[in-house]
Design a protein around this motif. Structure first.
Motif, PDB file in Angstrom:
ATOM      1  N   THR A 131      19.118   5.190  -8.949  1.00  0.00           N
ATOM      2  CA  THR A 131      18.818   6.263  -9.912  1.00  0.00           C
ATOM      3  C   THR A 131      17.391   6.145 -10.441  1.00  0.00           C
ATOM      4  O   THR A 131      16.625   7.121 -10.447  1.00  0.00           O
ATOM      5  N   VAL A 132      17.026   4.944 -10.875  1.00  0.00           N
ATOM      6  CA  VAL A 132      15.687   4.736 -11.442  1.00  0.00           C
ATOM      7  C   VAL A 132      14.611   4.962 -10.386  1.00  0.00           C
ATOM      8  O   VAL A 132      13.583   5.595 -10.649  1.00  0.00           O
ATOM      9  N   LEU A 133      14.872   4.482  -9.183  1.00  0.00           N
ATOM     10  CA  LEU A 133      13.881   4.621  -8.119  1.00  0.00           C
ATOM     11  C   LEU A 133      13.645   6.088  -7.773  1.00  0.00           C
ATOM     12  O   LEU A 133      12.499   6.532  -7.607  1.00  0.00           O
ATOM     13  N   LYS A 134      14.709   6.877  -7.668  1.00  0.00           N
ATOM     14  CA  LYS A 134      14.566   8.293  -7.344  1.00  0.00           C
ATOM     15  C   LYS A 134      13.749   9.035  -8.403  1.00  0.00           C
ATOM     16  O   LYS A 134      12.874   9.838  -8.087  1.00  0.00           O
ATOM     17  N   VAL A 135      14.046   8.757  -9.662  1.00  0.00           N
ATOM     18  CA  VAL A 135      13.324   9.438 -10.747  1.00  0.00           C
ATOM     19  C   VAL A 135      11.860   9.028 -10.753  1.00  0.00           C
ATOM     20  O   VAL A 135      10.961   9.870 -10.930  1.00  0.00           O
ATOM     21  N   LEU A 136      11.588   7.742 -10.550  1.00  0.00           N
ATOM     22  CA  LEU A 136      10.201   7.277 -10.540  1.00  0.00           C
ATOM     23  C   LEU A 136       9.409   7.857  -9.372  1.00  0.00           C
ATOM     24  O   LEU A 136       8.236   8.215  -9.522  1.00  0.00           O
TER      25      LEU A 136
ATOM     26  N   ARG B 138       0.806  -1.217   0.000  1.00  0.00           N
ATOM     27  CA  ARG B 138       0.000   0.000   0.000  1.00  0.00           C
ATOM     28  C   ARG B 138       0.846   1.277   0.000  1.00  0.00           C
ATOM     29  O   ARG B 138       0.367   2.347  -0.391  1.00  0.00           O
ATOM     30  N   ASP B 139       2.066   1.189   0.441  1.00  0.00           N
ATOM     31  CA  ASP B 139       2.955   2.349   0.440  1.00  0.00           C
ATOM     32  C   ASP B 139       3.566   2.504  -0.959  1.00  0.00           C
ATOM     33  O   ASP B 139       4.196   1.579  -1.471  1.00  0.00           O
ATOM     34  N   GLY B 140       3.376   3.692  -1.568  1.00  0.00           N
ATOM     35  CA  GLY B 140       3.818   3.905  -2.934  1.00  0.00           C
ATOM     36  C   GLY B 140       5.313   3.713  -3.124  1.00  0.00           C
ATOM     37  O   GLY B 140       5.750   3.094  -4.101  1.00  0.00           O
ATOM     38  N   LYS B 141       6.109   4.253  -2.197  1.00  0.00           N
ATOM     39  CA  LYS B 141       7.559   4.108  -2.313  1.00  0.00           C
ATOM     40  C   LYS B 141       7.974   2.644  -2.222  1.00  0.00           C
ATOM     41  O   LYS B 141       8.871   2.186  -2.940  1.00  0.00           O
ATOM     42  N   LYS B 142       7.303   1.903  -1.354  1.00  0.00           N
ATOM     43  CA  LYS B 142       7.622   0.487  -1.203  1.00  0.00           C
ATOM     44  C   LYS B 142       7.207  -0.296  -2.449  1.00  0.00           C
ATOM     45  O   LYS B 142       7.913  -1.219  -2.877  1.00  0.00           O
ATOM     46  N   THR B 143       6.071   0.089  -3.027  1.00  0.00           N
ATOM     47  CA  THR B 143       5.642  -0.554  -4.271  1.00  0.00           C
ATOM     48  C   THR B 143       6.704  -0.388  -5.348  1.00  0.00           C
ATOM     49  O   THR B 143       7.084  -1.360  -6.025  1.00  0.00           O
ATOM     50  N   LEU B 144       7.195   0.844  -5.513  1.00  0.00           N
ATOM     51  CA  LEU B 144       8.220   1.095  -6.519  1.00  0.00           C
ATOM     52  C   LEU B 144       9.529   0.388  -6.176  1.00  0.00           C
ATOM     53  O   LEU B 144      10.196  -0.159  -7.062  1.00  0.00           O
ATOM     54  N   GLU B 145       9.895   0.380  -4.912  1.00  0.00           N
ATOM     55  CA  GLU B 145      11.128  -0.288  -4.498  1.00  0.00           C
ATOM     56  C   GLU B 145      11.075  -1.779  -4.820  1.00  0.00           C
ATOM     57  O   GLU B 145      12.025  -2.342  -5.376  1.00  0.00           O
ATOM     58  N   LEU B 146       9.952  -2.432  -4.479  1.00  0.00           N
ATOM     59  CA  LEU B 146       9.803  -3.861  -4.767  1.00  0.00           C
ATOM     60  C   LEU B 146       9.730  -4.104  -6.271  1.00  0.00           C
ATOM     61  O   LEU B 146      10.304  -5.066  -6.790  1.00  0.00           O
ATOM     62  N   GLY B 147       9.016  -3.211  -6.962  1.00  0.00           N
ATOM     63  CA  GLY B 147       8.897  -3.353  -8.410  1.00  0.00           C
ATOM     64  C   GLY B 147      10.224  -3.207  -9.116  1.00  0.00           C
ATOM     65  O   GLY B 147      10.555  -3.998 -10.021  1.00  0.00           O
ATOM     66  N   ILE B 148      11.016  -2.226  -8.728  1.00  0.00           N
ATOM     67  CA  ILE B 148      12.324  -2.008  -9.348  1.00  0.00           C
ATOM     68  C   ILE B 148      13.274  -3.157  -9.029  1.00  0.00           C
ATOM     69  O   ILE B 148      14.069  -3.578  -9.877  1.00  0.00           O
TER      70      ILE B 148
ATOM     71  N   VAL C  80      -3.484   6.394 -15.085  1.00  0.00           N
ATOM     72  CA  VAL C  80      -2.779   5.107 -15.185  1.00  0.00           C
ATOM     73  C   VAL C  80      -2.007   4.997 -16.499  1.00  0.00           C
ATOM     74  O   VAL C  80      -0.867   4.515 -16.527  1.00  0.00           O
ATOM     75  N   GLU C  81      -2.611   5.468 -17.576  1.00  0.00           N
ATOM     76  CA  GLU C  81      -1.946   5.378 -18.879  1.00  0.00           C
ATOM     77  C   GLU C  81      -0.663   6.196 -18.905  1.00  0.00           C
ATOM     78  O   GLU C  81       0.378   5.733 -19.394  1.00  0.00           O
ATOM     79  N   GLU C  82      -0.705   7.398 -18.359  1.00  0.00           N
ATOM     80  CA  GLU C  82       0.490   8.247 -18.326  1.00  0.00           C
ATOM     81  C   GLU C  82       1.555   7.655 -17.416  1.00  0.00           C
ATOM     82  O   GLU C  82       2.757   7.691 -17.744  1.00  0.00           O
ATOM     83  N   ALA C  83       1.139   7.108 -16.281  1.00  0.00           N
ATOM     84  CA  ALA C  83       2.098   6.480 -15.367  1.00  0.00           C
ATOM     85  C   ALA C  83       2.751   5.266 -16.019  1.00  0.00           C
ATOM     86  O   ALA C  83       3.955   5.027 -15.851  1.00  0.00           O
ATOM     87  N   THR C  84       1.968   4.509 -16.774  1.00  0.00           N
ATOM     88  CA  THR C  84       2.526   3.358 -17.480  1.00  0.00           C
ATOM     89  C   THR C  84       3.567   3.794 -18.498  1.00  0.00           C
ATOM     90  O   THR C  84       4.625   3.161 -18.642  1.00  0.00           O
ATOM     91  N   ASP C  85       3.301   4.892 -19.195  1.00  0.00           N
ATOM     92  CA  ASP C  85       4.268   5.407 -20.167  1.00  0.00           C
ATOM     93  C   ASP C  85       5.591   5.758 -19.486  1.00  0.00           C
ATOM     94  O   ASP C  85       6.677   5.464 -20.020  1.00  0.00           O
ATOM     95  N   VAL C  86       5.516   6.388 -18.322  1.00  0.00           N
ATOM     96  CA  VAL C  86       6.733   6.739 -17.575  1.00  0.00           C
ATOM     97  C   VAL C  86       7.506   5.481 -17.206  1.00  0.00           C
ATOM     98  O   VAL C  86       8.733   5.404 -17.375  1.00  0.00           O
ATOM     99  N   LEU C  87       6.808   4.476 -16.701  1.00  0.00           N
ATOM    100  CA  LEU C  87       7.449   3.222 -16.324  1.00  0.00           C
ATOM    101  C   LEU C  87       8.081   2.535 -17.531  1.00  0.00           C
ATOM    102  O   LEU C  87       9.201   2.010 -17.453  1.00  0.00           O
TER     103      LEU C  87
END
Length: 214
Positions: free
Chosen positions: A202-207, A98-108, A169-176
């Motif tokens: 680097t990728v995590l900070k930008v995302l 549920r935490d956005g930063k954690k989601t990105l960290e796990l995803g990356i 969601v579409e714009e966020a997907t484009d960024v990813l």
């Protein structure tokens, strides 16, 4: 009187040997595809690299494309189990966080491990796609699958209230898609020789700056 049904004989040792040979061919092909490219690699060369006969190679894999698709599929997943990427524990953990930063960290973490294994093969496919129609279609389907997976991450961020309100969601997907692409991974890891830790950071900070609600 009906004839008794004959049971098919299965030899565990023979099956184990066949799996070992298949892995041997697959590993040899992976090395050559990265080193020489898809178009520049022949089934005969793969057989020689794997130290098996060309006939054995074709019995295991009817075509070079069949072999390449299995090679890249195993590299992407990390094993040869028939489990979709979205059902892998690492991916499910990122989506349920549920935490956005954690989601990105796990995803990356998950995506970077995938790209470490499969990135060079994906780039080999991209570089050869213009010379092979079947490979081009396979590469395009791979990109569509990547977009579907990253859309799930964008949807999870939105569902948990972590996505920046100016983004959908579409714009966020484009960024990813841009920031965690095989091309960006190759640029930072191979061309600019960044460590895996620095690449992830680097990728995590930008995302985080691009996607998350402050």
């Amino acid at each position: 009187m009906e004839e008794p049904v004959k049971r098919q004989y299965r030899s565990p040792l023979r099956e184990q040997s066949a799996r070992r040979t298949r892995t041997q061919i697959r590993d040899a092909a992976a090395r050559l595809f990265v080193r020489q490219g898809y178009v520049g690699t022949t089934m005969r060369q793969i057989a020689e690299e794997a130290e098996v006969s060309e006939r054995t190679t074709y019995l295991a894999f009817p075509s070079k494309l069949d072999l390449f698709l299995e090679v890249i599929g195993v590299a992407t997943a990390g094993d040869d189990r028939p489990v979709p990427m979205v059902e892998r524990p690492e991916f499910e953990a990122a989506l349920s966080e549920r935490d956005g930063k954690k989601t990105l960290e796990l995803g990356i973490s998950w995506i970077s491990n995938l790209l470490e294994r499969a990135g060079p093969l994906v780039m080999a496919a991209c570089e050869s796609a213009g010379a092979d129609e079947a490979l081009r279609e396979a590469a395009m389907e791979g990109e569509r699958a990547r977009a579907r997976d990253l859309t799930l991450i964008a949807e999870a961020l939105q569902a948990h209230g972590a996505l920046h309100p100016d983004l959908n969601v579409e714009e966020a997907t484009d960024v990813l898609l841009v920031l965690v692409s095989p091309q960006a991974h190759q640029m930072l890891r191979r061309d600019r020789r960044r460590s895996i830790a620095r690449y992830r950071s680097t990728v995590l900070k930008v995302l985080e700056r691009a996607l998350l609600h402050e």
